[in-house]
Structures are given as C-alpha cells and as structure tokens.
Design a protein around this motif. Sequence first.
Motif, PDB file in Angstrom:
ATOM      1  N   UNK A   1       1.093  -1.619  -0.171  1.00 33.09           N
ATOM      2  CA  UNK A   1       0.197  -0.247  -0.134  1.00 33.09           C
ATOM      3  C   UNK A   1       0.551   1.326   0.009  1.00 33.09           C
ATOM      4  N   UNK A   2       1.544   1.461   0.483  1.00 28.94           N
ATOM      5  CA  UNK A   2       2.863   2.425   0.610  1.00 28.94           C
ATOM      6  C   UNK A   2       3.627   2.928  -0.417  1.00 28.94           C
ATOM      7  N   UNK A   3       4.217   1.250  -1.006  1.00 29.85           N
ATOM      8  CA  UNK A   3       4.959   1.499  -2.215  1.00 29.85           C
ATOM      9  C   UNK A   3       4.340   2.217  -3.181  1.00 29.85           C
ATOM     10  N   UNK A   4       2.247   1.442  -3.716  1.00 32.17           N
ATOM     11  CA  UNK A   4       1.737   2.234  -4.634  1.00 32.17           C
ATOM     12  C   UNK A   4       1.581   3.403  -4.481  1.00 32.17           C
ATOM     13  N   UNK A   5       0.956   3.782  -3.045  1.00 32.46           N
ATOM     14  CA  UNK A   5       0.780   5.132  -3.191  1.00 32.46           C
ATOM     15  C   UNK A   5       1.327   6.043  -3.560  1.00 32.46           C
ATOM     16  N   UNK A   6       2.835   5.317  -3.159  1.00 33.59           N
ATOM     17  CA  UNK A   6       3.904   6.595  -3.830  1.00 33.59           C
ATOM     18  C   UNK A   6       4.121   6.873  -5.273  1.00 33.59           C
ATOM     19  N   UNK A   7       3.815   5.838  -5.920  1.00 26.52           N
ATOM     20  CA  UNK A   7       4.296   5.116  -7.293  1.00 26.52           C
ATOM     21  C   UNK A   7       2.715   6.153  -7.685  1.00 26.52           C
ATOM     22  N   UNK A   8       1.972   6.069  -7.298  1.00 24.49           N
ATOM     23  CA  UNK A   8       0.985   7.063  -8.119  1.00 24.49           C
ATOM     24  C   UNK A   8       0.637   7.886  -7.426  1.00 24.49           C
ATOM     25  N   UNK A   9       1.878   8.758  -6.504  1.00 24.91           N
ATOM     26  CA  UNK A   9       1.378  10.263  -5.968  1.00 24.91           C
ATOM     27  C   UNK A   9      -0.392  10.487  -5.520  1.00 24.91           C
ATOM     28  N   UNK A  10      -0.382   9.621  -4.135  1.00 28.07           N
ATOM     29  CA  UNK A  10      -1.367   9.319  -3.383  1.00 28.07           C
ATOM     30  C   UNK A  10      -0.531   9.251  -1.833  1.00 28.07           C
ATOM     31  N   UNK A  11      -2.444   9.667  -1.720  1.00 31.61           N
ATOM     32  CA  UNK A  11      -1.570   9.903   0.365  1.00 31.61           C
ATOM     33  C   UNK A  11      -1.813   7.930   0.366  1.00 31.61           C
ATOM     34  N   UNK A  12      -1.898   7.139   1.651  1.00 30.35           N
ATOM     35  CA  UNK A  12      -1.653   6.057   2.268  1.00 30.35           C
ATOM     36  C   UNK A  12      -2.255   6.172   3.553  1.00 30.35           C
ATOM     37  N   UNK A  13      -3.001   5.662   3.899  1.00 30.69           N
ATOM     38  CA  UNK A  13      -3.752   5.313   5.147  1.00 30.69           C
ATOM     39  C   UNK A  13      -3.740   3.790   5.825  1.00 30.69           C
ATOM     40  N   UNK A  14      -3.503   3.868   6.696  1.00 25.69           N
ATOM     41  CA  UNK A  14      -3.606   2.581   7.082  1.00 25.69           C
ATOM     42  C   UNK A  14      -4.436   1.768   8.205  1.00 25.69           C
TER      43      UNK A  14
END
Length: 170
Positions: A20-33
């Motif tokens: 999730x963190x890596x995907x968010x970074x790749x897409x320029x999205x926020x990450x929420x756990x």
Amino acid sequence: MTQIAITLIGMPGAGKTSLGKALAKKMGYKFLDVDNLVEKKYGKALSSVLNDLGEDEFKKAEEEAVLSIQPQTGIVIATGGSAIYSQSAMIWLKSFSLLFFLNDSLEGLEKRISNMTTRGIVGLKGSFKDLYIERYPLYMEYADEVIEVSPFNKAQIIARIIDLIEYEIQ
C-alpha cells in the motif's frame, strides 16, 4: 489518469501495508493504514489493543476506524485483516473505492509472518490455516479484483494493480 480510492484487503502477511505504501508513492496518492488509526485512538500497539479489548470489541474498534474514513480520491487504504468481518465497513469502503484482495498461499503468508503468536491476529484460536479457510470466502465476496501476491515482486504487483485500475476506470 483519473484519481480514485483504492482499498487493499487480505490476510495478515499478504503485504497490505508495505504494498500500500509503495503503491501510494508510485501513484502520488496518500496512504492510510486502518491499523494505525486504531493504534492512535488507543495509544498503544495493535496487539495490546486486541489483548485489552478482546476480539469482539477490537472488531468494533476496527469497524469504527473504517467507518470514520471520509470518501476521497487519491488515497490507498490498507485495512486490518479482520476488517472483512464487518459488512458495514466493507460496504462503506466499496461505496467510494476499488477493493483489491491481495491473495497468497497459506505457505507464503506463514513464511512472511515471523511473529504469529505476538502479532495480534483476530480469530487465531486454532490454526492459521483454519483462519485462512474462514476468511477467504469473505475476501472473495467483497473484492473487485484479486491480486495474486506470489511469486511476484513488489514492482510487478504494483504494476498489475495499476493496470487493473486503468482498465476499471475506462
């Protein structure tokens, strides 16, 4: 590309947080756990929250954390593995996000979980295999897409998710 919300569901050890963190970074999205939301509310580690509250109250706390998430785009949400037990939480997440089930073999999951007894896994009364068998149909019920984790590396999994997102929003 149009921004959307993405939710990752799956068993403990499937990689919801790390992917999730890596995907968010790749897409320029926020990450929420979601696990972090529960930890912040109670001011302690997730395993301690589970031990203190017990499973039923913990599932309620997890459900409240999910239901507190405001609908938004440009976000990747990693749920706790047991969030799947809450129909209202899953319906809420599906109302504004695409749900990706990160699936892996029982062997693959067990290999990644080094702290099985101290991790704080809801429902782990018997074997991890029993828990996997119990949860699998729930993950399948709510998933918009199933992502097989093994034998792929993180970059391959992220590329697959992005491909599926582009397909879904066309």
